[in-house]
Design a protein around this motif. Structure first.
Motif, PDB file in Angstrom:
ATOM      1  N   ILE A   1      -3.620  40.443  36.336  1.00  0.00           N
ATOM      2  CA  ILE A   1      -3.612  41.593  37.150  1.00  0.00           C
ATOM      3  C   ILE A   1      -3.842  41.313  38.561  1.00  0.00           C
ATOM      4  O   ILE A   1      -4.818  40.603  39.022  1.00  0.00           O
ATOM      5  CB  ILE A   1      -4.833  42.656  36.546  1.00  0.00           C
ATOM      6  CG1 ILE A   1      -4.718  42.949  35.139  1.00  0.00           C
ATOM      7  CG2 ILE A   1      -4.885  43.840  37.271  1.00  0.00           C
ATOM      8  CD1 ILE A   1      -5.891  43.614  34.758  1.00  0.00           C
ATOM      9  N   VAL A   2      -2.997  41.825  39.277  1.00  0.00           N
ATOM     10  CA  VAL A   2      -3.052  41.556  40.885  1.00  0.00           C
ATOM     11  C   VAL A   2      -3.027  42.879  41.635  1.00  0.00           C
ATOM     12  O   VAL A   2      -2.608  43.763  40.999  1.00  0.00           O
ATOM     13  CB  VAL A   2      -2.048  40.580  41.393  1.00  0.00           C
ATOM     14  CG1 VAL A   2      -1.926  39.449  40.651  1.00  0.00           C
ATOM     15  CG2 VAL A   2      -0.633  41.294  41.064  1.00  0.00           C
ATOM     16  N   ASN A   3      -3.415  42.692  42.767  1.00  0.00           N
ATOM     17  CA  ASN A   3      -3.297  43.802  43.657  1.00  0.00           C
ATOM     18  C   ASN A   3      -2.269  43.501  44.698  1.00  0.00           C
ATOM     19  O   ASN A   3      -1.961  42.306  45.028  1.00  0.00           O
ATOM     20  CB  ASN A   3      -4.490  44.007  44.569  1.00  0.00           C
ATOM     21  CG  ASN A   3      -5.756  44.750  43.493  1.00  0.00           C
ATOM     22  OD1 ASN A   3      -5.475  45.987  43.176  1.00  0.00           O
ATOM     23  ND2 ASN A   3      -6.794  44.068  43.462  1.00  0.00           N
ATOM     24  N   ALA A   4      -1.556  44.480  45.054  1.00  0.00           N
ATOM     25  CA  ALA A   4      -0.466  44.111  46.188  1.00  0.00           C
ATOM     26  C   ALA A   4      -0.548  45.172  47.394  1.00  0.00           C
ATOM     27  O   ALA A   4      -0.620  46.596  47.122  1.00  0.00           O
ATOM     28  CB  ALA A   4       0.875  44.524  45.574  1.00  0.00           C
ATOM     29  N   ASN A   5      -0.892  44.735  48.670  1.00  0.00           N
ATOM     30  CA  ASN A   5      -1.001  45.490  49.515  1.00  0.00           C
ATOM     31  C   ASN A   5      -0.831  44.897  50.935  1.00  0.00           C
ATOM     32  O   ASN A   5      -0.196  43.721  50.869  1.00  0.00           O
ATOM     33  CB  ASN A   5      -2.556  46.387  49.865  1.00  0.00           C
ATOM     34  CG  ASN A   5      -3.536  44.923  49.600  1.00  0.00           C
ATOM     35  OD1 ASN A   5      -3.648  43.901  50.299  1.00  0.00           O
ATOM     36  ND2 ASN A   5      -4.451  45.055  48.681  1.00  0.00           N
ATOM     37  N   GLN A   6      -1.130  45.475  52.074  1.00  0.00           N
ATOM     38  CA  GLN A   6      -0.653  44.912  53.385  1.00  0.00           C
ATOM     39  C   GLN A   6      -1.056  43.416  53.634  1.00  0.00           C
ATOM     40  O   GLN A   6      -0.338  42.737  53.780  1.00  0.00           O
ATOM     41  CB  GLN A   6      -1.063  45.535  54.234  1.00  0.00           C
ATOM     42  CG  GLN A   6      -0.193  45.522  55.740  1.00  0.00           C
ATOM     43  CD  GLN A   6      -0.098  46.460  56.490  1.00  0.00           C
ATOM     44  OE1 GLN A   6      -0.944  47.318  56.587  1.00  0.00           O
ATOM     45  NE2 GLN A   6       0.822  46.310  57.354  1.00  0.00           N
ATOM     46  N   THR A   7      -2.105  43.071  52.848  1.00  0.00           N
ATOM     47  CA  THR A   7      -2.536  41.784  53.168  1.00  0.00           C
ATOM     48  C   THR A   7      -2.778  40.799  51.992  1.00  0.00           C
ATOM     49  O   THR A   7      -2.554  39.628  52.220  1.00  0.00           O
ATOM     50  CB  THR A   7      -4.033  41.852  53.518  1.00  0.00           C
ATOM     51  OG1 THR A   7      -4.694  42.763  52.772  1.00  0.00           O
ATOM     52  CG2 THR A   7      -4.089  42.338  54.963  1.00  0.00           C
ATOM     53  N   THR A   8      -2.653  41.306  50.832  1.00  0.00           N
ATOM     54  CA  THR A   8      -2.582  40.674  49.464  1.00  0.00           C
ATOM     55  C   THR A   8      -1.140  40.532  48.833  1.00  0.00           C
ATOM     56  O   THR A   8      -0.823  42.036  48.620  1.00  0.00           O
ATOM     57  CB  THR A   8      -3.878  40.901  48.434  1.00  0.00           C
ATOM     58  OG1 THR A   8      -4.974  40.760  49.368  1.00  0.00           O
ATOM     59  CG2 THR A   8      -3.965  39.985  47.373  1.00  0.00           C
ATOM     60  N   ASN A   9      -0.698  39.922  48.649  1.00  0.00           N
ATOM     61  CA  ASN A   9       0.747  39.784  47.773  1.00  0.00           C
ATOM     62  C   ASN A   9       1.408  40.941  48.361  1.00  0.00           C
ATOM     63  O   ASN A   9       2.131  41.772  47.984  1.00  0.00           O
ATOM     64  CB  ASN A   9       0.589  40.315  46.224  1.00  0.00           C
ATOM     65  CG  ASN A   9      -0.441  39.392  45.685  1.00  0.00           C
ATOM     66  OD1 ASN A   9      -0.091  37.933  45.769  1.00  0.00           O
ATOM     67  ND2 ASN A   9      -1.263  39.676  44.686  1.00  0.00           N
TER      68      ASN A   9
ATOM     69  N   PHE B   1      -1.021  48.634  45.358  1.00  0.00           N
ATOM     70  CA  PHE B   1      -0.653  48.847  43.939  1.00  0.00           C
ATOM     71  C   PHE B   1      -1.551  47.792  42.851  1.00  0.00           C
ATOM     72  O   PHE B   1      -1.767  46.556  43.532  1.00  0.00           O
ATOM     73  CB  PHE B   1       0.680  48.311  43.525  1.00  0.00           C
ATOM     74  CG  PHE B   1       1.981  49.035  44.311  1.00  0.00           C
ATOM     75  CD1 PHE B   1       2.324  50.111  43.705  1.00  0.00           C
ATOM     76  CD2 PHE B   1       2.376  48.817  45.545  1.00  0.00           C
ATOM     77  CE1 PHE B   1       3.463  51.037  44.416  1.00  0.00           C
ATOM     78  CE2 PHE B   1       3.246  49.525  46.170  1.00  0.00           C
ATOM     79  CZ  PHE B   1       3.852  50.664  45.614  1.00  0.00           C
ATOM     80  N   GLU B   2      -2.165  48.355  41.931  1.00  0.00           N
ATOM     81  CA  GLU B   2      -2.644  47.312  41.005  1.00  0.00           C
ATOM     82  C   GLU B   2      -1.583  47.082  39.843  1.00  0.00           C
ATOM     83  O   GLU B   2      -1.192  47.944  39.400  1.00  0.00           O
ATOM     84  CB  GLU B   2      -3.936  48.159  40.502  1.00  0.00           C
ATOM     85  CG  GLU B   2      -4.686  47.066  39.388  1.00  0.00           C
ATOM     86  CD  GLU B   2      -5.633  48.156  38.698  1.00  0.00           C
ATOM     87  OE1 GLU B   2      -7.053  47.713  39.202  1.00  0.00           O
ATOM     88  OE2 GLU B   2      -5.436  48.340  37.566  1.00  0.00           O
ATOM     89  N   VAL B   3      -1.142  45.801  39.841  1.00  0.00           N
ATOM     90  CA  VAL B   3       0.011  45.321  39.015  1.00  0.00           C
ATOM     91  C   VAL B   3      -0.529  44.602  37.929  1.00  0.00           C
ATOM     92  O   VAL B   3      -1.049  43.397  38.210  1.00  0.00           O
ATOM     93  CB  VAL B   3       0.787  44.569  39.857  1.00  0.00           C
ATOM     94  CG1 VAL B   3       2.379  44.782  38.868  1.00  0.00           C
ATOM     95  CG2 VAL B   3       1.201  45.759  41.119  1.00  0.00           C
ATOM     96  N   VAL B   4      -0.061  44.810  36.684  1.00  0.00           N
ATOM     97  CA  VAL B   4      -0.187  43.851  35.401  1.00  0.00           C
ATOM     98  C   VAL B   4       1.087  42.884  35.623  1.00  0.00           C
ATOM     99  O   VAL B   4       2.412  43.566  35.449  1.00  0.00           O
ATOM    100  CB  VAL B   4      -0.279  44.332  34.173  1.00  0.00           C
ATOM    101  CG1 VAL B   4      -0.504  43.182  33.102  1.00  0.00           C
ATOM    102  CG2 VAL B   4      -1.541  45.036  34.086  1.00  0.00           C
ATOM    103  N   LEU B   5       1.034  41.639  35.825  1.00  0.00           N
ATOM    104  CA  LEU B   5       2.277  40.825  35.842  1.00  0.00           C
ATOM    105  C   LEU B   5       2.731  40.441  34.554  1.00  0.00           C
ATOM    106  O   LEU B   5       2.158  40.879  33.471  1.00  0.00           O
ATOM    107  CB  LEU B   5       2.138  39.441  36.765  1.00  0.00           C
ATOM    108  CG  LEU B   5       1.744  39.994  38.152  1.00  0.00           C
ATOM    109  CD1 LEU B   5       1.545  38.487  38.942  1.00  0.00           C
ATOM    110  CD2 LEU B   5       2.703  40.476  39.022  1.00  0.00           C
ATOM    111  N   ALA B   6       3.948  39.901  34.216  1.00  0.00           N
ATOM    112  CA  ALA B   6       4.753  39.491  33.147  1.00  0.00           C
ATOM    113  C   ALA B   6       3.792  38.521  32.206  1.00  0.00           C
ATOM    114  O   ALA B   6       3.591  38.660  31.220  1.00  0.00           O
ATOM    115  CB  ALA B   6       6.058  39.024  33.363  1.00  0.00           C
TER     116      ALA B   6
END
Ligand SMILES: Cc1cc2nc3c(=O)[nH]c(=O)nc-3n(C[C@H](O)[C@H](O)[C@H](O)COP(=O)(O)OP(=O)(O)OC[C@H]3O[C@@H](n4cnc5c(N)ncnc54)[C@H](O)[C@@H]3O)c2cc1C
Length: 910
Positions: free
Chosen positions: A87-95, A78-83
């Motif tokens: 902008i972060v990525n979330a996957n099995q290894t990152t976040n 997931f590419e996510v814009v946090l509050a």
């Protein structure tokens, strides 16, 4: 966040990694179409109009779910814009914690700006859609259940089955099955062969791409929609119950919405255990299905009402849908089939999806939210989710007391329907709290924000109704409960719950003055009372204005005395002032003893209010009628019940088809006759003209001859029979027209009615006292042996039933005492004193049953000598014992809980 960026439908497929990068603002039909160009597809929505973002963040069931689990299980990143704008990525290894939380956790953590999904080679699906008559339900249910139990090797097959009412398709409820094989295999050996040979209303079998399938499956705009969902173990009984309640829903909705203006859905999807396991294998999600022990079915209910219908119609349809959901939940619980799982993407705003995902998942989501959104922006500032989709609703609870099995049901129900448990609590899987809440809160949480307008409109209507009630109540002494003649009222108040609506129901006396006409039945009773008063007035020793209150013991004592007192010459005092309007044509007949008359009068005054009111309380199944019936008693009830009667006429319940069978029709018949009986009973009680006219009724009784063979059946049947007669009594004796009839005609009518009422046998056990006390008074006033025989026969009729039924026993005992008094008075003061033979002869000539007793005055003298209880002639348990088995047909509710609601009003009416 740049909305323009989100709106751009930018998609990309990378063949190296086999990843489809999908922007969140797209709709699935476009996503599939674009991916098709690359020869791939993804585990996306089956309906082309559904959006990518909500679908994947809520889970996502697709045609590929058997093989690939929920749509979110295919999200590799997931590419996510946090509050805070990062902008972060979330996957099995990152976040990875965020990655897992986003799979099913909804929009609690950030805005997803890209979903990277594992792609699937695009193949034409084998797609078989068939519409069947719902008469084939048995085969359909078998097929659905067996399909959900089939082995994982058949996981390329998907089945969607739904029951629907949709008039452009069919004028009746139909079944639709959509069987898809994602490998394009037409001949897979699924359990569907059971239904493949059945005659169809329509059948479409095609090979088509996912893009084509999604584009061809979109709901038309122009309606307001609502849905709710439950998941239960794969059990045919529960499926059948769903079909049943859906049929009821359709019938109910037809009652208040044009059938062409609404559509319904009762939708089944298999959730096999391996689907949960796939989620776990793919890194886990938030749905809490990893350890499923049994194959399950996800059931989704839906209603759609055309936008041009009034908003109230949709609000009611929505409420009915939630009621249906509660019924299914209740049933699946009762057969231990409820899984408790509520799928976020199909959940209604009052449902509690996240709470059903298990405490470990809730804890995980709370931690992730706290970590990535420490200021709680998504919890408090972002709209687009019901309160149950927000983690702040869930206090920090560590896994204990059952771990994953523990259901987080921490919210208060939004709407109590006064059942126990109420429908909302059942839907929410919450411990029921039916305590009173502040009205404004109740309104605010009744429906989700998107129905605010409808709620407001309902709010206005409620305010109007409330205003009317207040007007009715405000000028009266509503707060105080008048001292009961028996002293039981306050004592009873200790035993019962306090009223559950805000307003106290006014006492009967305080609302009586609202009616300015001639209260027909009351006036008749008043004639007797006046005659008694006139008799008393003849004795200057007695002050008739003294308060007529007697504690129960004193009543008993007086009655006892009455039965043993010898008359004296001083009792025979000629009346001085017979009141002209109520002249009972006593002529120069000798008068009964003053003390006896005084006692009778006192009893009449003290107990009239109660005895002249029908004491049977219950509720009809149609919610509106329930509400009306529950709200009041006596005169208030009359007004409300008149509304119910009018509503039943508007719905045509008085002219239901009698040849067609079915639970729903049966229930409507029951509701109609229930209202009918109340209409007649209250018309009699309050001296009003009934709303329903028998000449226009074709609906048959809801009782079979077998029903009438049991004691409660006889009582209930007699109650209905009597209702029919009572309308005629009202018309021929108490109506304005009848008042002009000659005494001779009226007497003939009375004789006719006496025979008819006698043939009903047990009815006097239900509504006996008003007529009985009038008759007893009349017997005393006229020294009528005929009336005495009638009184005696009533006591005889009641005696055998009294042995079984506590309610009837109380009535029997009271009638017996009155009969004793009347017979004593008649025998001592009248010219007429029948010997046993004469008595029997007279009874026979009047069509009355012979009296078996040796003394001709009945067997009642020695029966239950000390059991007379005036305190509460229709106690809760008595009422239950009379109505048990019948009210259940009027709807599902707990009669005891209902009685708790009703009884305080009865107590107040004393
Ligand atoms: C006709 C129809 C068919 C359906 N078929 C299926 C089906 O086959 N399988 C299935 O599983 N479900 C199905 N659904 C349910 C569907 O998955 C949900 O209604 C889902 O919420 C739709 O998502 P959306 O983005 O279109 O809706 P929206 O209302 O736009 O979004 C739903 C929620 O997700 C949030 N959200 C959306 N995008 C983002 C984002 N980028 N970042 C953060 N939060 C976001 C929104 O804030 C909102 O809370 C169907 C629904 C309908 C009406």
């Amino acid at each position: 966040m740049d909305q323009g960026l989100l709106a751009a439908e930018f998609r990309l497929y990378d063949p190296q990694s086999n990843i489809a990068k999908i922007e969140p603002a797209g709709r699935w039909k476009n996503v599939f179409a674009d991916l098709d160009k690359h020869g791939v597809t993804v585990a996306g929505g089956r309906d082309g109009g559904v959006g990518v973002g909500g679908f994947l963040l809520g889970g996502g069931i697709s045609f590929f779910s058997g093989k690939r689990g929920f749509g979110c299980d295919s999200v590799l990143n997931f590419e996510v814009v946090l509050a805070n704008g990062t902008i972060v990525n979330a996957n099995q290894t990152t976040n990875a914690d965020l990655w897992r939380a986003l799979k099913g956790g909804g929009n609690n953590f950030g805005i997803v700006t890209r979903f990277d999904l594992e792609a699937i080679p695009a193949r034409d699906l084998y797609y078989d859609l068939r519409l069947l008559d719902s008469a084939y339900s048995d085969s359909v249910v078998n097929a659905v259940v067996r399909f959900a139990d089939q082995d994982q090797p058949l996981a390329d097959d998907a089945l969607v089955t739904f029951y629907s009412y949709d008039t452009p398709v069919s004028s009746e409820i139909y079944v639709c099955t959509i069987h898809v094989n994602t490998m394009g295999n037409k001949n897979s050996a699924t359990a569907l062969h059971e239904i493949e040979d059945l005659p169809v209303i329509a059948n479409v079998t095609v090979f088509q791409s996912m893009a084509e399938a999604a584009a061809g499956s979109q709901i038309a705009p122009g309606s307001r929609n609502a849905g709710s969902t439950l998941t239960f173990y794969n059990d045919p009984e529960i499926v059948r119950r769903c079909i049943e309640v859906h049929t009821q829903l359709v019938e109910t909705l037809k009652g208040f919405i044009n059938p062409d203006k609404f559509r319904t859905l009762s939708f089944f999807q298999p959730i096999p255990t391996y689907m949960g396991a796939i989620g776990q294998q793919r890194g886990g999600n938030m749905l809490g299905l990893d350890d499923m022990q049994h194959n399950a079915l996800m059931w989704t209910a839906g209603v759609a009402v055309d936008s041009d219908s009034d908003q109230g119609a949709f609000a009611m349809a929505h409420a009915e849908m939630n009621k249906m959901t509660a019924q299914v939940k209740e049933f699946s619980r009762s057969v231990h089939g409820d899984m408790g799982f509520v799928y976020l993407n199909y959940a209604d705003a009052i449902q509690n999806p996240l709470g059903s995902y298990g405490i470990r998942n809730i804890e995980h989501m709370r931690e992730v939210a706290a970590k990535y959104d420490p200021t709680g922006i998504f919890q408090e500032r972002v709209s687009g989710a019901s309160r149950f989709q927000r983690l702040m609703q869930y206090p920090a609870i560590r896994a204990k007391d059952g771990g994953e099995d523990f259901q987080l049901n921490l919210m208060t129900p939004t709407k109590c329907d006064r059942r126990s448990p109420c429908a909302s609590c059942v839907t929410l899987n919450a411990a029921c709290r039916t305590t009173r809440r502040a009205p404004e809160k109740r309104q605010r949480v009744l429906l989700s924000s998107k129905y605010e307008e409808a709620v407001q409109e309902i709010g206005h209507h409620l305010a109007d109704v409330k205003g009317m009630l207040h007007t009715l109540i405000s000028s009266k002494d509503v707060g105080s409960c008048p001292p009961s003649s028996t002293g039981r009222s306050s004592e009873y108040a200790h035993r019962t719950q306090s009223p559950m609506i805000d307003e106290q129901v006014p006492t009967l006396a305080s609302v009586r003055e609202g009616y300015n006409g001639d209260p027909s039945f009351q006036s008749h009773a008043h004639r007797v009372e006046s005659a008694l008063e006139a008799t008393l007035a003849a004795s200057e020793l007695i002050d008739v204005e003294t308060p007529m209150t007697l504690p129960p013991d004193e009543v008993k004592e007086l009655l006892h005395d009455a039965s043993t007192t010898n008359t004296t010459t001083s009792d025979h005092v000629a009346p001085r002032n017979l009141l002209p309007p109520y002249d009972l044509e006593l002529g120069d007949m000798p008068l009964p003893p003053i003390d006896i008359v005084l006692k009778l009068l006192r009893l009449a005054k003290a107990d009239k209010q109660r005895f002249f009111s029908l004491r049977l309380c219950s509720e009809p199944s149609a919610e509106s009628c329930r509400a009306l019936a529950l709200l009041g008693h006596s005169t208030v009830a009359w007004r409300l019940m008149s509304g119910a009667a009018r509503a039943s006429l508007d719905l045509g319940l008085h002219r239901l088809a009698n040849r067609v069978d079915g639970q729903d029709l049966f229930q409507k018949r029951s509701v109609f006759w229930y209202i009918y009986a109340w209409d007649k009973g209250l018309a009699m009680t309050c001296g009003r003209t009934p709303v329903i006219h028998h000449y226009d009724v074709t609906t048959s009784f809801p009782l079979t001859p077998e029903d009438r063979s049991s004691v409660p059946g006889r009582l209930y049947g007699a109650f209905l029979d009597y209702s029919v007669v009572s309308e005629e009594i009202q018309r021929k004796l108490f109506s304005a027209l009848a008042q002009h009839a000659s005494q001779e005609v009226r007497t003939q009518e009375v004789d006719g009615f006496a025979v008819r009422i006698k043939s009903i046998h047990v009815i006097l056990s239900l509504v006996p006292f008003a007529s009985f006390i009038v008759l007893a008074g009349n017997a005393i006033a006229t020294s009528s042996g005929v009336d005495l025989a009638l009184l005696s026969s009533v006591v005889s009729i009641l005696a055998p039933i009294a042995a079984d039924c506590p309610t009837v026993r109380k009535v029997h005992d009271a009638c017996e005492r009155f009969h004793r008094i009347a017979s004593l008075v008649v025998s001592r003061t009248s010219r007429y004193s029948p010997n046993p033979e004469e008595y029997q002869e007279q009874a026979f000539s009047n069509g009355l049953p012979p009296n078996d007793s040796a003394d001709g005055l009945g067997t009642f003298n020695s029966a239950h000598p000390n059991s007379l209880d005036y305190g509460f002639p229709m106690a809760q348990q008595d009422r239950d014992s009379v109505m048990v088995g019948f009210e259940s047909e009027l709807g599902n509710y707990d009669p005891r809980a209902l009685t708790h609601i009703i009884e305080p009003y009865i107590a107040n009416a004393h």
